[in-house]
Every structure is written in C-alpha cells, then in structure tokens.
Design a protein around this motif. Sequence first.
Motif, mmCIF file in Angstrom:
data_model
loop_
_atom_site.group_PDB
_atom_site.id
_atom_site.type_symbol
_atom_site.label_atom_id
_atom_site.label_comp_id
_atom_site.label_asym_id
_atom_site.label_seq_id
_atom_site.Cartn_x
_atom_site.Cartn_y
_atom_site.Cartn_z
ATOM 1 N N ARG A 192 0.837 -1.197 0.000
ATOM 2 C CA ARG A 192 0.000 0.000 0.000
ATOM 3 C C ARG A 192 0.871 1.246 0.000
ATOM 4 O O ARG A 192 1.961 1.264 0.564
ATOM 5 C CB ARG A 192 -0.918 0.061 1.232
ATOM 6 N N ILE A 193 0.344 2.283 -0.636
ATOM 7 C CA ILE A 193 0.911 3.622 -0.534
ATOM 8 C C ILE A 193 -0.216 4.530 -0.058
ATOM 9 O O ILE A 193 -1.328 4.492 -0.604
ATOM 10 C CB ILE A 193 1.475 4.110 -1.874
ATOM 11 N N LEU A 194 0.071 5.320 0.971
ATOM 12 C CA LEU A 194 -0.947 6.172 1.570
ATOM 13 C C LEU A 194 -0.725 7.611 1.145
ATOM 14 O O LEU A 194 0.371 8.153 1.301
ATOM 15 C CB LEU A 194 -0.904 6.088 3.097
ATOM 16 N N LEU A 195 -1.771 8.218 0.593
ATOM 17 C CA LEU A 195 -1.706 9.628 0.251
ATOM 18 C C LEU A 195 -1.683 10.481 1.526
ATOM 19 O O LEU A 195 -2.054 10.011 2.593
ATOM 20 C CB LEU A 195 -2.899 10.010 -0.626
ATOM 21 N N PRO A 196 -1.259 11.733 1.416
ATOM 22 C CA PRO A 196 -1.132 12.565 2.621
ATOM 23 C C PRO A 196 -2.470 12.872 3.284
ATOM 24 O O PRO A 196 -3.518 12.891 2.633
ATOM 25 C CB PRO A 196 -0.489 13.853 2.090
ATOM 26 N N ALA A 197 -2.424 13.116 4.590
ATOM 27 C CA ALA A 197 -3.573 13.609 5.344
ATOM 28 C C ALA A 197 -3.382 15.111 5.539
ATOM 29 O O ALA A 197 -2.326 15.547 5.989
ATOM 30 C CB ALA A 197 -3.666 12.910 6.694
ATOM 31 N N PRO A 198 -4.364 15.932 5.203
ATOM 32 C CA PRO A 198 -4.180 17.393 5.235
ATOM 33 C C PRO A 198 -3.948 17.961 6.627
ATOM 34 O O PRO A 198 -3.455 19.076 6.755
ATOM 35 C CB PRO A 198 -5.479 17.928 4.629
ATOM 36 N N CYS A 199 -4.276 17.202 7.682
ATOM 37 C CA CYS A 199 -4.106 17.732 9.031
ATOM 38 C C CYS A 199 -2.639 17.894 9.407
ATOM 39 O O CYS A 199 -2.313 18.547 10.401
ATOM 40 C CB CYS A 199 -4.815 16.836 10.054
ATOM 41 N N LEU A 200 -1.722 17.308 8.630
ATOM 42 C CA LEU A 200 -0.291 17.407 8.919
ATOM 43 C C LEU A 200 0.444 18.171 7.826
ATOM 44 O O LEU A 200 1.547 17.821 7.439
ATOM 45 C CB LEU A 200 0.305 15.998 9.071
ATOM 46 N N ALA A 201 -0.172 19.235 7.343
ATOM 47 C CA ALA A 201 0.410 20.002 6.240
ATOM 48 C C ALA A 201 1.530 20.910 6.736
ATOM 49 O O ALA A 201 1.467 21.454 7.835
ATOM 50 C CB ALA A 201 -0.674 20.831 5.557
ATOM 51 N N PRO A 202 2.587 21.102 5.921
ATOM 52 C CA PRO A 202 3.671 22.038 6.265
ATOM 53 C C PRO A 202 3.186 23.480 6.090
ATOM 54 O O PRO A 202 2.106 23.710 5.522
ATOM 55 C CB PRO A 202 4.761 21.681 5.253
ATOM 56 N N PRO A 203 3.964 24.457 6.529
ATOM 57 C CA PRO A 203 3.546 25.860 6.394
ATOM 58 C C PRO A 203 3.272 26.275 4.954
ATOM 59 O O PRO A 203 2.373 27.076 4.699
ATOM 60 C CB PRO A 203 4.725 26.639 6.985
ATOM 61 N N GLN A 204 4.049 25.735 4.002
ATOM 62 C CA GLN A 204 3.865 26.086 2.596
ATOM 63 C C GLN A 204 3.667 24.810 1.767
ATOM 64 O O GLN A 204 4.600 24.312 1.133
ATOM 65 C CB GLN A 204 5.062 26.870 2.076
ATOM 66 N N PRO A 205 2.450 24.267 1.762
ATOM 67 C CA PRO A 205 2.212 23.037 0.991
ATOM 68 C C PRO A 205 2.226 23.309 -0.503
ATOM 69 O O PRO A 205 1.906 24.405 -0.957
ATOM 70 C CB PRO A 205 0.813 22.607 1.460
ATOM 71 N N CYS A 206 2.597 22.279 -1.251
ATOM 72 C CA CYS A 206 2.641 22.385 -2.716
ATOM 73 C C CYS A 206 1.528 21.520 -3.300
ATOM 74 O O CYS A 206 1.660 20.286 -3.373
ATOM 75 C CB CYS A 206 3.997 21.956 -3.255
ATOM 76 N N ALA A 207 0.448 22.162 -3.717
ATOM 77 C CA ALA A 207 -0.707 21.431 -4.232
ATOM 78 C C ALA A 207 -0.373 20.690 -5.525
ATOM 79 O O ALA A 207 -0.844 19.570 -5.754
ATOM 80 C CB ALA A 207 -1.870 22.388 -4.447
ATOM 81 N N ALA A 208 0.440 21.295 -6.376
ATOM 82 C CA ALA A 208 0.772 20.672 -7.657
ATOM 83 C C ALA A 208 1.524 19.358 -7.451
ATOM 84 O O ALA A 208 1.271 18.363 -8.134
ATOM 85 C CB ALA A 208 1.596 21.630 -8.510
#
Length: 401
Positions: A207-223
């Motif tokens: 399995r590969i797990l996509l990120p959970a938004p609750c642990l986002a860095p200060p400057q996330p990269c949506a692309a």
Amino acid sequence: MPEATTLRSASHLPDCLVQQPDHVLFHSALQFSSGFGEAGWRNALLASNEHLIPRSLTLGFQAARAEVGGEACLHALLDGLRLHAGLLADDREVVALVLQLGLAECLAPALLEQLLEAVPEHLRTVARPQVEVRVDAGSGREPDALRAVGCTRLTVIDRPGADGPGLLARAQPAGFTACYYQLRVPSRGDRHYLQRLQRVIEHGPARILLPAPCLAPPQPCAATWFGAWQQLVAAGYVPIGGDHYQHPDRAPPVTARDTYRYCDVAGVPRRERSDFIGIGAGACSQVGEVLCRLDEDPLRWQARMAAGHAGVVTGLILSEEEALASDAVQRIACDHALDVADFEWCNARSFAEVFEDARARLQPCLAQGWACWDGQVLRLRAEGILLWRIVAACFRPALAR
C-alpha cells in the motif's frame, strides 16, 4: 469546507487539495469536552461489553512527545494495558495492534518484544493478530529487528532528506506480511518528493498512503500533491478507503462482501468495525460512539494511572445526528459511494430527513464532476475519491460552513 462559490471558481483541481477540511472522519481532539472524564470512559467500556456480538479490539500504543526513557515508557504502557484489560470483558478479542510513530525508536527491540508479549497475557487475541509498526523514513531501527520481535506489517513514513525508499527496500525481504509507505503533504521546498515516490512505486509496496491534510507544512505544494496522486493512478494502485491505495496485484476483489467498511482512529480502513483503545500519553480512543483522549503529559498520565485511572482528560459522546453523519462519512470514505436505500434500511431513518440540506451542499461537487447520482446512490468519480473529504464534509454541517 470552502464556500460553494469558491469551489465553483476553482480553476485547478490541485487547488482544492489544500482547501480540504482537516478532520472529517472523526472530530479533532481539540473539539473534545473537558467535562468528559474517567467515569464517562469507564461507562462507555462497560456498555461496549454488552454487545450481543462482541466487537473486536484494535490497540494503539504510542510514545510520549516529551523525552521519556525506554524502561519508563514500557512500564507506563504496561500499566495502561493492564488497566484497560480490567475493564474489558473476557470475550473481547484483539485483532490488531498499531505501534505509532516514535514508539519503535523509544523502545529498544527487547522492550518492544516485552510489550507485544504482554498483550495476550492480559487480553484475548486472535490466532494471528496484525501488528503494524510505523517508523520515520530516517529511523535508525532496522526492519529485521522489528520483524524478529513480532511486528507483521511495517509502514515507512516519508520525510524530506531521508532515504525512505531505501528503508522500504530493506524491509521488504525481512518477512513482513506487508510493507506500506505513507506520504506526507509536500512542501514547496521539497524538490525530490516525486522522485522519491517513483522509487517507492518501483519497489511495489502493498500500500501507498496519500497525505492527510491535518499534517500540512507551512507552505504546501498542491501541484506536487496532485502529481503524487497521478503517479499512483498511473502505476495501477487502487483506492481501498481513506487515503490507502493498494498495489494492483494485492487489491481486494470488487464485491460487496470484500469492500472496506470502516476507517478507525488510526486512519486504517478495515473490513469490519472494531473498538480502538489508545494507550500512551496523549492517545485517543473510540468505543462505539464515544471518543476520548488521555493526558498528554507523561508524568500526569502516569500519576493518574497510579491512582487507578486511565488518565482521560477530554472526550466526546456523539449525538444521534452526529452518529448518522459519521455513518454517511464512513461510507463515502471507504466505499466511495453512499447508497441512500441501504442507509435508510440500516438506520431506520429517512435520508431526506437526516440530511435535509446535504443535497444543496453537494451541488458544487456534482458540478465539478467529482460525484454523481446514480439513481439513489451517490458515487464518487476518480477525482472525487482524491477529494473525498470535501464530498464527505457535505454531511457534516459544521464543516460545510
């Protein structure tokens, strides 16, 4: 969830990734009430013992955030295990254990082995309980040592500057029943994110797990986040619930009987719902429709246990309406669909009555093509599965606002 006008005007799907609500499956621990304490938790455990068909158990062990020695950590976890075992009925079975991030580093393998061996001494377990250990990509623990003490599954959690793919490669021949790789939300400064993911895909973890938004860095990269999803899809990985994507050769058959039905507090989609008992300073638990959190200060938590308490400081009892919303959210997260007729049959409530405004809140998602109505079944399309939190939040009015 963003306002409907924001969703309609979003020019790129990646932008919506960073607009997702943080906590959809479960309330944030910050929303728990300090009015819920030891008595409420004991009552919830005792009530859960009365189920005609005993609900299985998942144990989640975690290390304290503060610096705590390995021996002290082990003794505290064993005290927590004994205390909860005294409140659970003898016919409750442990089916899975989750060793949260940091525990494998806090406890030397010999101490970790003592913890795992203590579980069947205090609680009934199935013949082969699943034991998942979560380690940081830069962990100094060797997979062979973790497998030797009884861990059956290993999850490597990605981190910039650490050789997560290399750790995964060392783990795969160690004899685990499965190896997973957990992605974090990419930051703008992480230029090698997609290259690391490509190396991971080449190793082919279960399995590969996509990120959970609750642990986002200060400057996330949506692309980059969107690009990671595209790479997974191109490699044939199949969404099986929550943020989990399974290797195409190991994906479950697509039948109603084999679909994943419930994501637990640890974020793991499981084929049946279990009660989750969190043990460790700051750990969260869920029993039925009751959630709680233990004191996050290790010394205070241990002092509470010395007095015969679990160390509960906050909690939440879901109302009937909140429980119905949770049911809808779980169906969307795990099944990527919501069958209105089945919902009404299971809950003996009218869907239109319970979710009077949900259809209106869903309109932007339908307009974007993320979901569609197939008769009485709401179905998520490929992009909707990626953005399942936004779709699911339509059934939680507080988040939708």
